[in-house]
Design a protein around this motif. Sequence first.
Motif, PDB file in Angstrom:
ATOM      1  N   GLU A   1       0.825  -1.204   0.000  1.00 27.52           N
ATOM      2  CA  GLU A   1       0.000   0.000   0.000  1.00 27.52           C
ATOM      3  C   GLU A   1       0.860   1.254   0.000  1.00 27.52           C
ATOM      4  OE1 GLU A   1      -3.331   1.981   2.947  1.00 27.52           O
ATOM      5  OE2 GLU A   1      -3.159  -0.197   2.866  1.00 27.52           O
ATOM      6  N   GLY A   2       0.575   2.155  -0.948  1.00 25.65           N
ATOM      7  CA  GLY A   2       1.272   3.433  -1.022  1.00 25.65           C
ATOM      8  C   GLY A   2       2.728   3.362  -1.443  1.00 25.65           C
ATOM      9  N   ALA A   3       3.158   2.267  -2.061  1.00 30.51           N
ATOM     10  CA  ALA A   3       4.577   2.051  -2.370  1.00 30.51           C
ATOM     11  C   ALA A   3       5.206   3.180  -3.197  1.00 30.51           C
ATOM     12  CB  ALA A   3       4.765   0.711  -3.082  1.00 30.51           C
ATOM     13  N   PHE A   4       4.490   3.688  -4.182  1.00 31.54           N
ATOM     14  CA  PHE A   4       5.018   4.753  -5.041  1.00 31.54           C
ATOM     15  C   PHE A   4       4.084   5.962  -5.036  1.00 31.54           C
ATOM     16  CE2 PHE A   4       6.540   0.678  -6.582  1.00 31.54           C
ATOM     17  CZ  PHE A   4       7.909   0.897  -6.586  1.00 31.54           C
ATOM     18  N   TYR A   5       3.336   6.108  -3.974  1.00 28.88           N
ATOM     19  CA  TYR A   5       2.304   7.143  -3.829  1.00 28.88           C
ATOM     20  C   TYR A   5       2.820   8.531  -4.237  1.00 28.88           C
ATOM     21  CZ  TYR A   5      -1.446   9.730  -1.420  1.00 28.88           C
ATOM     22  OH  TYR A   5      -2.497  10.555  -1.118  1.00 28.88           O
ATOM     23  N   HIS A   6       2.173   9.103  -5.222  1.00 31.42           N
ATOM     24  CA  HIS A   6       2.461  10.460  -5.715  1.00 31.42           C
ATOM     25  C   HIS A   6       3.912  10.670  -6.128  1.00 31.42           C
ATOM     26  CE1 HIS A   6      -1.328  12.680  -5.385  1.00 31.42           C
ATOM     27  NE2 HIS A   6      -1.612  11.784  -4.451  1.00 31.42           N
ATOM     28  N   ASN A   7       4.558   9.639  -6.693  1.00 25.00           N
ATOM     29  CA  ASN A   7       5.887   9.837  -7.252  1.00 25.00           C
ATOM     30  C   ASN A   7       5.701  10.386  -8.659  1.00 25.00           C
ATOM     31  OD1 ASN A   7       8.317   9.496  -8.762  1.00 25.00           O
ATOM     32  ND2 ASN A   7       9.054   8.084  -7.215  1.00 25.00           N
ATOM     33  N   GLY A   8       5.891  11.672  -8.800  1.00 27.42           N
ATOM     34  CA  GLY A   8       5.703  12.338 -10.085  1.00 27.42           C
ATOM     35  C   GLY A   8       6.886  12.225 -11.023  1.00 27.42           C
ATOM     36  N   ASN A   9       7.897  11.422 -10.680  1.00 32.70           N
ATOM     37  CA  ASN A   9       9.084  11.279 -11.524  1.00 32.70           C
ATOM     38  C   ASN A   9       9.134   9.954 -12.279  1.00 32.70           C
ATOM     39  OD1 ASN A   9      10.214  13.802 -10.700  1.00 32.70           O
ATOM     40  ND2 ASN A   9      10.742  12.847  -8.761  1.00 32.70           N
ATOM     41  N   ILE A  10       8.236   9.025 -11.934  1.00 29.48           N
ATOM     42  CA  ILE A  10       8.203   7.733 -12.626  1.00 29.48           C
ATOM     43  C   ILE A  10       7.443   7.909 -13.937  1.00 29.48           C
ATOM     44  CG2 ILE A  10       7.331   5.367 -12.544  1.00 29.48           C
ATOM     45  CD1 ILE A  10       7.583   5.481  -9.496  1.00 29.48           C
ATOM     46  N   THR A  11       8.060   7.477 -15.049  1.00 35.54           N
ATOM     47  CA  THR A  11       7.411   7.603 -16.356  1.00 35.54           C
ATOM     48  C   THR A  11       6.920   6.266 -16.897  1.00 35.54           C
ATOM     49  OG1 THR A  11       9.562   7.442 -17.456  1.00 35.54           O
ATOM     50  CG2 THR A  11       8.737   9.662 -16.961  1.00 35.54           C
ATOM     51  N   GLY A  12       7.391   5.164 -16.318  1.00 35.84           N
ATOM     52  CA  GLY A  12       6.973   3.840 -16.759  1.00 35.84           C
ATOM     53  C   GLY A  12       7.283   2.789 -15.703  1.00 35.84           C
ATOM     54  N   VAL A  13       6.558   1.676 -15.778  1.00 35.31           N
ATOM     55  CA  VAL A  13       6.750   0.585 -14.825  1.00 35.31           C
ATOM     56  C   VAL A  13       6.798  -0.725 -15.607  1.00 35.31           C
ATOM     57  CG1 VAL A  13       5.816  -0.621 -12.816  1.00 35.31           C
ATOM     58  CG2 VAL A  13       5.472   1.847 -13.043  1.00 35.31           C
ATOM     59  N   ASP A  14       7.902  -1.461 -15.438  1.00 33.42           N
ATOM     60  CA  ASP A  14       8.081  -2.745 -16.117  1.00 33.42           C
ATOM     61  C   ASP A  14       7.885  -3.867 -15.098  1.00 33.42           C
ATOM     62  OD1 ASP A  14       8.975  -5.061 -17.375  1.00 33.42           O
ATOM     63  OD2 ASP A  14      10.808  -4.153 -18.161  1.00 33.42           O
ATOM     64  N   CYS A  15       6.808  -4.629 -15.280  1.00 31.64           N
ATOM     65  CA  CYS A  15       6.507  -5.773 -14.404  1.00 31.64           C
ATOM     66  C   CYS A  15       6.627  -7.081 -15.174  1.00 31.64           C
ATOM     67  CB  CYS A  15       5.092  -5.643 -13.845  1.00 31.64           C
ATOM     68  SG  CYS A  15       4.862  -4.280 -12.701  1.00 31.64           S
ATOM     69  N   SER A  16       7.327  -7.063 -16.292  1.00 31.09           N
ATOM     70  CA  SER A  16       7.344  -8.229 -17.186  1.00 31.09           C
ATOM     71  C   SER A  16       7.934  -9.487 -16.554  1.00 31.09           C
ATOM     72  CB  SER A  16       8.105  -7.895 -18.480  1.00 31.09           C
ATOM     73  OG  SER A  16       9.440  -7.524 -18.192  1.00 31.09           O
ATOM     74  N   GLY A  17       8.787  -9.348 -15.546  1.00 33.66           N
ATOM     75  CA  GLY A  17       9.366 -10.515 -14.892  1.00 33.66           C
ATOM     76  C   GLY A  17       8.641 -10.946 -13.639  1.00 33.66           C
ATOM     77  N   CYS A  18       7.529 -10.295 -13.333  1.00 34.39           N
ATOM     78  CA  CYS A  18       6.840 -10.508 -12.046  1.00 34.39           C
ATOM     79  C   CYS A  18       5.787 -11.610 -12.112  1.00 34.39           C
ATOM     80  CB  CYS A  18       6.214  -9.205 -11.573  1.00 34.39           C
ATOM     81  SG  CYS A  18       7.418  -7.911 -11.261  1.00 34.39           S
ATOM     82  N   THR A  19       6.201 -12.820 -12.402  1.00 38.50           N
ATOM     83  CA  THR A  19       5.249 -13.924 -12.512  1.00 38.50           C
ATOM     84  C   THR A  19       4.734 -14.392 -11.150  1.00 38.50           C
ATOM     85  OG1 THR A  19       7.084 -15.485 -12.575  1.00 38.50           O
ATOM     86  CG2 THR A  19       6.195 -14.755 -14.701  1.00 38.50           C
ATOM     87  N   ALA A  20       5.390 -13.981 -10.052  1.00 38.11           N
ATOM     88  CA  ALA A  20       4.940 -14.366  -8.706  1.00 38.11           C
ATOM     89  C   ALA A  20       4.107 -13.266  -8.047  1.00 38.11           C
ATOM     90  CB  ALA A  20       6.134 -14.693  -7.823  1.00 38.11           C
ATOM     91  N   LEU A  21       3.948 -12.115  -8.706  1.00 42.86           N
ATOM     92  CA  LEU A  21       3.194 -10.995  -8.142  1.00 42.86           C
ATOM     93  C   LEU A  21       1.728 -11.370  -7.969  1.00 42.86           C
ATOM     94  CD1 LEU A  21       3.212  -7.960  -7.298  1.00 42.86           C
ATOM     95  CD2 LEU A  21       2.675  -7.429  -9.690  1.00 42.86           C
ATOM     96  N   THR A  22       1.220 -11.286  -6.719  1.00 45.73           N
ATOM     97  CA  THR A  22      -0.173 -11.650  -6.448  1.00 45.73           C
ATOM     98  C   THR A  22      -1.044 -10.450  -6.105  1.00 45.73           C
ATOM     99  OG1 THR A  22       0.251 -12.051  -4.101  1.00 45.73           O
ATOM    100  CG2 THR A  22       0.444 -13.946  -5.595  1.00 45.73           C
ATOM    101  N   ALA A  23      -0.453  -9.367  -5.576  1.00 45.03           N
ATOM    102  CA  ALA A  23      -1.268  -8.239  -5.117  1.00 45.03           C
ATOM    103  C   ALA A  23      -0.562  -6.903  -5.317  1.00 45.03           C
ATOM    104  CB  ALA A  23      -1.608  -8.412  -3.640  1.00 45.03           C
TER     105      ALA A  23
END
Length: 199
Positions: free
Chosen positions: A93-115
Amino acid sequence: AEVAVPASIQTIGRRAFGDAIASDECRKVNVPNIDIRAKVLASGYPSHNIGFTNPVFDGTFYFIDTEKTMLLKGADTLTGNIIIPSTVESIEEGAFYHNGNITGVDCSGCTALTAIGRNAFCGCNKINGLLDLSGCTALTTIGEEAFGYCPQAVIKLPASIQTIDRDAFESCKKVQVPNEEIKQKVTESGYPESKIGLY
């Protein structure tokens, strides 16, 4: 004040750490583990002011555990496209809350991500283009406003989704879904059907 809560705590009462409306709230509450964090949250304290006593930092991200399965937050200096490590099982919860500097997020390797937790990427208003979660085949839960207020983001969901909380995609440009069942879940979260596309 800043407060450190011990692991031995059993009960935390409502508003134990103050009241934001009355302006007497503690500045930060540090907790030793996720169980105590849940108790602090249940007291009404805001998630973005909760820290961990001994988080694991790898130079880019803070984790709750040494196995790097529970991503707590990113470094304050994160900019541009970020790559979520393949070890991650939950983005808290809130991990990257209001980070206005992130332009992209790559989750392509996250096969274990559940939530993906509540407000995880909320207010990351410079995320631009496709945020592809379709390869996250274990992803079942997306929390309230997880991608809220990312107006240029196009979120592509996997077929594994079971729960989408209210306003998870509030103000996102578009959401892409693999089937009608997931489309219904996105619609029920409050997202406009006209902005949902099948892939």
